[in-house]
Enzyme design. Structure first.
Site, PDB file in Angstrom:
ATOM      1  N   ARG A 134      -2.203  14.437  -2.222  1.00 56.50           N
ATOM      2  CA  ARG A 134      -3.483  13.718  -2.290  1.00 56.50           C
ATOM      3  C   ARG A 134      -4.598  14.732  -2.549  1.00 56.50           C
ATOM      4  NH1 ARG A 134      -3.722   8.790   0.353  1.00 56.50           N
ATOM      5  NH2 ARG A 134      -5.753   9.281   1.274  1.00 56.50           N
ATOM      6  N   THR A 151      -0.339   4.886   1.115  1.00 57.67           N
ATOM      7  CA  THR A 151      -0.657   5.792   2.205  1.00 57.67           C
ATOM      8  C   THR A 151      -0.529   5.095   3.550  1.00 57.67           C
ATOM      9  OG1 THR A 151      -2.192   6.955   0.765  1.00 57.67           O
ATOM     10  CG2 THR A 151      -2.396   7.346   3.133  1.00 57.67           C
ATOM     11  N   THR A 188      -2.345   1.317  -4.859  1.00 57.77           N
ATOM     12  CA  THR A 188      -2.816   2.501  -4.134  1.00 57.77           C
ATOM     13  C   THR A 188      -4.124   3.012  -4.701  1.00 57.77           C
ATOM     14  OG1 THR A 188      -2.241   4.783  -3.548  1.00 57.77           O
ATOM     15  CG2 THR A 188      -1.390   3.970  -5.638  1.00 57.77           C
ATOM     16  N   GLY A 189      -4.847   3.721  -3.886  1.00 55.77           N
ATOM     17  CA  GLY A 189      -6.087   4.341  -4.336  1.00 55.77           C
ATOM     18  C   GLY A 189      -5.891   5.752  -4.852  1.00 55.77           C
ATOM     19  N   ASN A 203      -8.397  -1.370   4.601  1.00 53.19           N
ATOM     20  CA  ASN A 203      -8.537  -1.657   3.175  1.00 53.19           C
ATOM     21  C   ASN A 203      -7.401  -2.542   2.648  1.00 53.19           C
ATOM     22  OD1 ASN A 203      -6.652   0.387   3.544  1.00 53.19           O
ATOM     23  ND2 ASN A 203      -7.063   1.333   1.575  1.00 53.19           N
ATOM     24  N   ASP A 204      -6.415  -2.832   3.482  1.00 50.56           N
ATOM     25  CA  ASP A 204      -5.309  -3.705   3.074  1.00 50.56           C
ATOM     26  C   ASP A 204      -5.466  -5.128   3.605  1.00 50.56           C
ATOM     27  OD1 ASP A 204      -3.939  -1.502   1.862  1.00 50.56           O
ATOM     28  OD2 ASP A 204      -3.295  -0.875   3.856  1.00 50.56           O
ATOM     29  N   ASP A 244       0.865  -1.178   0.000  1.00 48.11           N
ATOM     30  CA  ASP A 244       0.000   0.000   0.000  1.00 48.11           C
ATOM     31  C   ASP A 244       0.907   1.235   0.000  1.00 48.11           C
ATOM     32  OD1 ASP A 244      -2.307   1.628   0.363  1.00 48.11           O
ATOM     33  OD2 ASP A 244      -1.869   1.716   2.499  1.00 48.11           O
TER      34      ASP A 244
END
Length: 1136
Positions: free
Chosen positions: A602, A402, A682-683, A840-841, A400
């Protein structure tokens, strides 16, 4: 973990509960609140534990052998030889299992007997937890654990709020807010009213979703929607709330805590899988030897044995006539006899030894002070003990961005409002944009009494525009102050915010400092202070953020009575929902977004929409219907959200800075040199991800090219990937041609001695510092990844990605992260590692062979799902290049030696078979056979597996290419096992035939014979123990006090135990070893055997060390150079 309850209800489709109505609820046979996580009782422990242990193939195999040994016609060995090691292994495992289950029993008893207050007939009665039933209303007080999953009814706090700590559920210690329905909050703590509460609840059946709940409450003829914000889960602790009441929805094993306590998926290492294959091969080898001995025995009995029946009579079971029939029966029985005699070739203690080594290696990881993060006082932690050597075989890392590569500490850096960019700092001399530093003047926010001292901003023009009442600026910051889920808190007279994510906290903090202060929140309102004036907004609806929507909205009625929707989200999503027109602002904002992303910031887009009153009332009614629905609630709500979030007006965009963690660039560079490929998932936007990629040296200027895959349909993505593949193939061909043309010009000094001075000059060892930054990188966005992961293109995508030095996947969802990891696992024979810090990971961490969680700013969910946890990304370098490499090296050396010593030991029986008529007579004392692996050779090899290291930790980090043998699986594979087996086989030949020749027809000086069976057995056993001890001394590269004690102590222990057993207990071989050691023949035989066995080994190793040294050999030699030079200087001084 196993979970049970006294009641076992049938599978539910939905749950119906009536509060304070035990008779109604009992008809559904819901689970009570009793829990049992233990596996055994006093009566069931022995049979159940034995049944579990004998499900392991090795244990069952030795049990069958033990049974065979009780048959006198078959076994030439006492059952003790198999019983002792088998009972030892079973007993050690049983003690461990019993201790673990005892701890579970204690925990169960403590939890089940906690006290709670239950309302019965309108009065509060103290009850133990295990007596609480579904439908009961219970009272909880501050700092108490919550007994079951509850629907919150009423609390001591205003607006029905209460605060809980969820550390036992998700590891997060920050407080979370829950809020009951205002209609039930009116009951206060009036126990008569609460005792009369007769609401009926219909909700989802028990499940393990901690962050999701769907249900509805029917009370007084009205229906109310129930979601996760109104639920208190078992395991939480009530904080900062004097009291609250709730009705039990799920109890016991049905609670979400227990639903999440099921067995986790067991991860097995590649060495485990190889060991299973090898053990199977050894069994077939054993059966082959038994078959050979069976045939040989039949031949010997037919040709020779039948004529010696007067001296060696056959057992009554054997038919005397015809002799061929008797020989056949004997041969068939001998098959089982040799299966018993040669059983030690299958190592029963192997798996126990492996687990001990892994456990010790886990402690070494936990105790490593150089992976201790002082700032948060967080050590590295091995959360599993089964995967340590896999850390030394990683080929792909999925990370990831962030919070993993970056600090996840957000600061409001820049913004775009109405097409104007704010936040840049310009040089006063030339007008160019510069980076702010410690000397750059910051904006003065002293005009705002509620500003934060730590907030820094460098562009005065934004403050001026804001103070000049610019309407767009005001609406921009008003949105930041209103559209969020942050909770305000007053501590020591200061306003503080509790945010669920650092992003939200940074944006609300920015609005506060610019004069738009978020002050208070109730279920129906949001209060802010704008330039000193209070504004109260009626909260009509919150449209929640999720990873699919990638946006959040709130619908508010302002002080002017108008309804407005405020929305913030990813630019790719928000732009799709903007109304037509205003192209100038859209284009300028997009330029600014690209600029921000290029700087690694971001970004979020902000937009608003005025909502018609009549339309909203209709929409609100449909929203209520969807919110109380128990079928497809989320899908229906998403459609309604999509409907109202249309025709938005763009306000601008925010840019938040998230700095890299310390040491990230160096860590990534060293991991790349080690041959590990890093994929960042990554998002973030593509531009942001690329910028961060350059910052952390994942992408470099030396790379040939960076492929961008951003196709909007499957055809475009396929064409882009095909083009990438062709470029990679062309580059590979050119590299091969360059390599071939350069071979003739390349010269190497292969001799260690010739390299001594060169190596002393610095780290420039041959082949160590090769350029690893060339090649290609691949960047693919989320839209394109959807198509790339389809069955048609997944192999093409994988082919391109695995040939690149680095891969960055942007705008990906948590599910896509897991799918990318699974794709590499599915088609590549490579070990994968996923590392992340947030919820989310979790799916990515669980999918990979090894999951690493970072305990950062986003809670502990990633850590709880991981196999290893660290505090900073830079510690991953040490975890892999030091501990991982050492663990793999130690395990490989342990296994090679373990199989060597077992083959050397067991095959002595096979050679003896040629001299005993294949009668299954053993060459060793039965007691020696029993304790050889358990007492005589176990501790030295354990010390090797725990402490050995070829080079120290400093050089392991200094020369990352030392890691390469791990992911190439060079140190232990089928070939290495075969070499160890052959080595053991040849050693057994020497160990048997040298003493046999030395003592054949031997006699002492007094004329006494010295060639009896017991004496030769004692001699071979003694030489065997000495030889395998010398061998492990040669194998040990790093000597500690434990190695000295275990290696030399094992020799002392052997002689002490031999004398104790034979002379004190009265063993059958009493005096044999003493007699042998009194003759010079024994010592000559011992020295000759050691020389014959060890000289080839030493010569082989010296040849390869001097002529074909590995990188580890050269680094180890360099490591020893200072001592060599010191020794030379001391010798020169003595000579002078």
């Amino acid at each position: 973990m196993w979970t049970y309850s006294k009641n076992q209800p049938s599978r539910e489709n939905e749950r119906r509960i009536r509060a304070n109505d035990t008779a109604y609820n009992s008809q559904f046979n819901y689970s009570d609140n009793y829990i049992q996580t233990s596996k055994y009782t006093l009566l069931s422990f022995v049979p159940v534990n034995l049944l579990e242990q004998f499900q392991r193939l090795a244990n069952f195999y030795f049990l069958c052998l033990l049974v065979l040994q009780f048959i006198p016609f078959i076994s030439s060995l006492t059952p003790v030889t198999t019983a002792v090691p088998l009972i030892g292994v079973l007993l050690l495992t049983a003690i461990k299992d019993a201790y673990d289950d005892f701890q579970r029993h204690r925990s169960d008893s403590q939890v089940n007997n906690r006290k709670s207050h239950v309302l019965l007939n309108g009065k509060s009665v103290e009850e133990r937890w295990h007596k609480v039933q579904v439908g009961d209303i219970i009272r909880m007080e501050n700092d108490q654990f919550i007994a079951a999953d509850l629907l919150l009814l009423t609390t001591s706090e205003p607006n029905g709020l209460c605060y809980i700590e969820t550390a036992e559920l998700d590891g997060e210690t920050n407080l979370k807010c829950r809020q009951c329905l205002m209609e039930t909050a009116e009951m206060g703590q009036d126990e008569a009213r609460i005792g009369g509460f007769d609401g009926e609840i219909v909700c989802e059946p028990p499940n393990n979703h901690l962050n999701k709940f769907e249900g509805r409450l029917t009370w007084k003829g009205k229906q109310y929607s129930l979601d996760n914000e109104k639920i208190l889960l078992r395991g939480c602790v009530l904080r900062n709330t004097q009291w609250c009441y709730g009705v039990v929805i799920f109890a016991g094993r049905d609670t979400k805590l227990m639903q999440n306590s099921g067995k986790t998926k067991f991860k097995r290492t590649s060495i485990d899988r190889l060991l299973n294959f090898i053990i199977l091969g050894i069994v077939f080898f054993l059966l082959s030897m038994c078959l050979f001995c069976t045939i040989a025995c039949g031949v010997w009995e037919t040709v020779t044995g039948q004529y010696f029946r007067s001296y060696l009579p056959w057992d009554p079971l054997i038919p005397a006539e015809p002799p061929a029939a008797g020989s056949t029966v004997i041969a068939l029985l001998i098959f089982f006899s040799y299966a018993i005699v040669l059983n030690t070739v299958v190592p029963i203690s192997l798996y126990v030894s492996v687990e001990v080594i892994r456990l010790a290696q886990s402690f070494l990881i936990n105790w490593d002070q150089q992976m201790y993060y002082e700032k948060s006082q967080t050590p590295a932690k091995a959360r599993t003990t089964t995967l340590n050597e896999e850390l030394g075989q990683i080929e792909y890392i999925f990370s990831d961005k962030t919070g993993t590569l970056t600090q996840n500490i957000m600061s409001f850096n820049k913004c775009s409002i109405g097409g104007t960019c704010y936040g840049d700092v310009f040089d006063a001399n030339n007008g160019e944009v510069i980076e702010p530093n410690e000397n750059t003047k910051t904006v003065d926010f002293s005009f705002n009494p509620l500003h934060e001292q730590t907030f820094k901003f460098y562009d005065q023009t934004l403050v001026d525009s804001n103070r000049e009442q610019d309407p767009t600026c005001h609406e921009f910051f008003r949105l930041l102050a209103l559209c969020h889920t942050v909770m305000p808190d007053e501590k020591n007279g200061k306003l503080e915010y509790q945010a669920q994510s650092p992003d939200e906290g940074a944006l609300v903090s920015a609005a506060r400092n610019f004069g738009f202060v978020f002050k208070a929140r109730t279920p129906d309102s949001v209060t802010i202070e704008v330039m000193g004036k209070t504004e109260v907004y009626e909260l009509l609806c919150i449209l929640d953020f999720n990873n699919v929507r990638k946006r959040m909205s709130v619908i508010l009625r302002g002080p002017n009575g108008k309804i407005r929707l405020y929305c913030k989200g990813a630019d790719s999503i928000v732009y799709d929902h903007l109304q037509s027109g205003n192209d100038d602002i859209k284009n300028k904002t997009q330029e600014h977004l690209n600029k921000f992303a290029g700087e690694g910031l971001r970004t979020l887009c902000l937009a608003i929409r005025d909502v018609d009153e009549a339309y909203f009332e209709d929409w609100k009614e449909r929203h209520h219907e969807a919110s109380v629905s128990l079928k497809s609630r989320e899908e229906r709500l998403d459609k309604l959200y999509e409907e109202i979030e249309q025709n938005l007006t763009l306000l601008g965009a925010t840019a938040i800075e998230d700095k890299l963690q310390d040491g990230v660039p160096q860590t990534i560079a060293n991991l790349a040199i080690a041959g590990i490929k890093i994929w960042v998932l990554t998002g973030d936007k593509q531009e942001t991800a690329i910028n961060i990629g350059y910052s952390c040296q994942l992408l470099t200027d030396e790379m040939v090219d960076i492929f961008i895959v951003d196709g909007q349909n499957v055809e475009d993505v396929e064409l882009q990937l095909i083009k990438c593949r062709e470029s990679l193939r062309g580059y590979a061909r050119s590299q091969v041609q360059t390599a071939l043309s350069g071979i003739s010009d390349r010269g190497y000094s292969s001799s260690i001695g010739g390299e001594m001075e060169d190596m002393a000059c610095g780290p420039g060892l041959t082949g160590i510092d090769e350029d690893n930054n060339t090649g290609y990188a691949l960047v693919i966005n989320g839209h394109s990844l959807v198509y790339a992961l389809q069955t048609k293109l997944e192999k093409l995508f994988l082919d391109v990605g695995t040939q690149c030095k680095a891969v960055i996947c942007c705008r990906v969802t948590p599910l896509q992260k897991a799918m990318v990891v699974d794709l590499v696992k599915k088609y590549k024979q490579a070990v994968t590692l996923s590392i992340g810090d947030g919820a989310n990971d979790v799916s990515m961490i669980k999918t990979a062979h090894i999951g690493v969680g970072i305990s950062g700013q986003e809670g502990m969910q990633a850590v709880l799902a991981s196999d290893y946890s660290i505090a900073q990304f830079r510690y991953l370098e040490r975890l892999l290049l030091v501990h991982g490499r050492w663990s793999y090296l130690r395990m490989a050396k342990f296994l090679r030696y373990f199989f060597y010593k077992n083959f050397a030991f067991t095959l002595c029986h096979f050679w003896f078979a040629f001299f005993c008529g294949f009668s299954a007579q053993t060459v060793f004392d039965p007691m020696f056979i029993s304790v050889y692996n358990l007492f005589y050779t176990s501790l030295p090899v354990l010390a090797l597996g725990i402490f050995d290291q070829d080079v120290n930790d400093v050089n392991s980090l200094k020369y990352p290419k030392l890691y390469t043998p791990g992911h190439l699986n060079l140190l232990f594979n089928k070939e290495e096992f075969f070499r160890s087996a052959v080595h053991g086989c040849l050693t057994s030949c020497v160990l048997f035939f040298i003493p046999y020749g030395a003592y054949f027809d031997g006699a002492s000086h007094q004329g006494h014979t010295t060639s009896d069976h017991q004496l030769i057995g004692s001699v071979v056993a003694t030489i065997l123990v000495v030889v395998v001890t010398v061998q492990i001394a040669l194998d040990t590269a790093y000597w500690t006090v434990f190695n000295h004690i275990t290696i030399w102590g094992s020799l002392v222990w052997y002689f002490a135990l031999q004398y104790f057993y034979n002379f004190v207990i009265g063993g059958s071989y009493v005096g044999s070893l003493t007699k042998a050691m009194g003759e010079a023949t024994f010592w000559f035989t011992l020295v000759l055997s050691i020389v014959i066995v060890m000289i080839p080994v030493v010569a082989w190793r010296f040849y390869f060390f001097d002529v074909h040294p590995t990188l580890a050999d050269r680094v180890r030699f360099k490591q020893r150079l200072p001592r060599i030079r010191l020794f030379r200087l001391s010798m020169d001084a003595e000579q002078q």
